[in-house]
Design an enzyme around this catalytic site. Structure first.
Site, short mmCIF file in Angstrom:
data_model
loop_
_atom_site.label_atom_id
_atom_site.label_comp_id
_atom_site.label_asym_id
_atom_site.label_seq_id
_atom_site.Cartn_x
_atom_site.Cartn_y
_atom_site.Cartn_z
CG ASP A 46 -1.77 1.24 1.34
OD1 ASP A 46 -2.88 1.22 0.80
OD2 ASP A 46 -1.33 2.22 1.97
CE1 TYR A 51 0.54 7.99 2.72
CE2 TYR A 51 1.23 5.82 2.03
CZ TYR A 51 0.33 6.63 2.65
OH TYR A 51 -0.78 6.07 3.23
CB ALA A 209 -3.15 -1.68 11.70
CB SER A 221 6.86 6.69 29.75
OG SER A 221 8.15 6.91 29.21
#
Length: 313
Positions: A46, A51, A209, A221
């Site tokens: 994908d 991008y 995901a 943290s």
């Protein structure tokens, strides 16, 4: 392998995300990640024309270009299912017909191919009527340069209108949607997009995901985010409630001798998605992604993860 409904496309149930190519992975590392994914049985990649325009010095198209170079060098285009998207590249935003036509031509050139297997409308363009969008993308399929159409980042109302219009007019009906869905982001999909997917019999390929890496367990943290490329995306996700989900994932992972990443993706598969999208910046991250496809969670484990992630449902 999993067949995308109403298509001839058989895909591996983990969709490798290409957003890292030309961003957190240079060309050599991207090639190595792609090689590792394919060697493990993967075939579904994908990307998007946008991008990675968010990176200083990039303009979009970097990921497609790297992927195209890799396919050309390996000579393996015919063994792969390639998904890309239109609508987010800074100089090609919007879904006006002429812009989409130009964007597709440019994506094909960067990918060094003559056809896109799955072409997403990356973002809606509310200045273009749904009926016009439907006609434009039907034309791309008719031209032979796009095999199938898919939708991402539409409101539920506009997405439903897209399906209904395409069906009513006898034009190309999308075969997949790409919603945001993970253990820390459940409500939108479970209440709105999931019902649409079931009603119109479409594949579901969720993005984020792994919640920008939070569901890999590497951020325990806020301090762990310092200096990370994904800090901007992940910092709002590192909360007490999300860390409780990570703890629960770790418990399930330990029982299976698996990694937290694999369990987070396996939960999505247990929820009925077709193939979650996840990316890897290094080859070391690939096995945990691949392992999700064969990791069977028990009903009790799924229920436990459902319960701890209830604040996000």
């Amino acid at each position: 392998m999993t067949l995308i409904p109403r298509t001839e496309l058989d895909v591996f149930p983990l969709n490798l995300g290409g957003n890292t190519f030309g961003w957190t992975s240079d060309r050599e590392t991207s090639f190595a990640v792609l090689d590792a994914y394919v060697a493990a049985g993967g075939n579904f990649i994908d990307t998007a024309d946008g991008y990675s325009a968010w990176v200083e010095g990039n303009s979009g198209g970097e990921s497609e270009a790297v992927l195209g170079q890799w396919m050309a060098e390996r000579g393996n285009r015919d063994q792969l299912v390639i998904a890309t998207k239109v609508g987010s590249k800074p100089d090609r935003k919007g879904l006006e017909a002429a812009n989409v036509e130009a964007a597709l031509t440019e994506s094909l050139q960067r990918l060094q191919t003559d056809v896109i297997d799955l072409y997403y409308l990356h973002f809606d363009d509310e200045s273009v009527a749904i009926a016009d969008q439907v006609r434009t993308f039907h034309g791309l399929v008719e031209s032979g340069r796009v095999r199938h159409v898919a939708l991402s980042n539409f409101s539920p109302e506009r997405m439903r209108e897209w399906f209904e219009t395409a069906q009513r007019e006898g034009l190309t009906v999308p075969v997949a949607i790409q919603p945001q869905y993970n253990l820390l982001h459940r409500a939108d999909y479970e209440n709105s997009y999931g019902p649409i997917a079931r009603e119109f019999d479409v594949a579901v390929f969720p993005y984020f995901a792994l919640a920008s890496g939070v569901l890999t367990g590497k951020y325990r943290s806020r301090e762990d985010l310092e200096g990370r490329a994904r800090k901007g995306m992940a910092q709002s996700l590192v909360t007490d409630e999300s860390l409780a989900v990570v703890d629960a994932l770790e418990k399930v992972a330990s029982a299976h001798g698996a990694e937290i990443t694999s369990v987070a993706l396996a939960w999505l598969l247990a929820k009925g998605v077709t193939a979650p999208i996840a990316s890897a910046s290094t080859t070391e991250q690939v096995p945990a992604l691949i392992a999700a496809a064969s990791l069977e969670l028990s009903a009790e484990e799924v229920a436990a993860l459902d319960e701890v992630s209830r604040p996000f449902a």
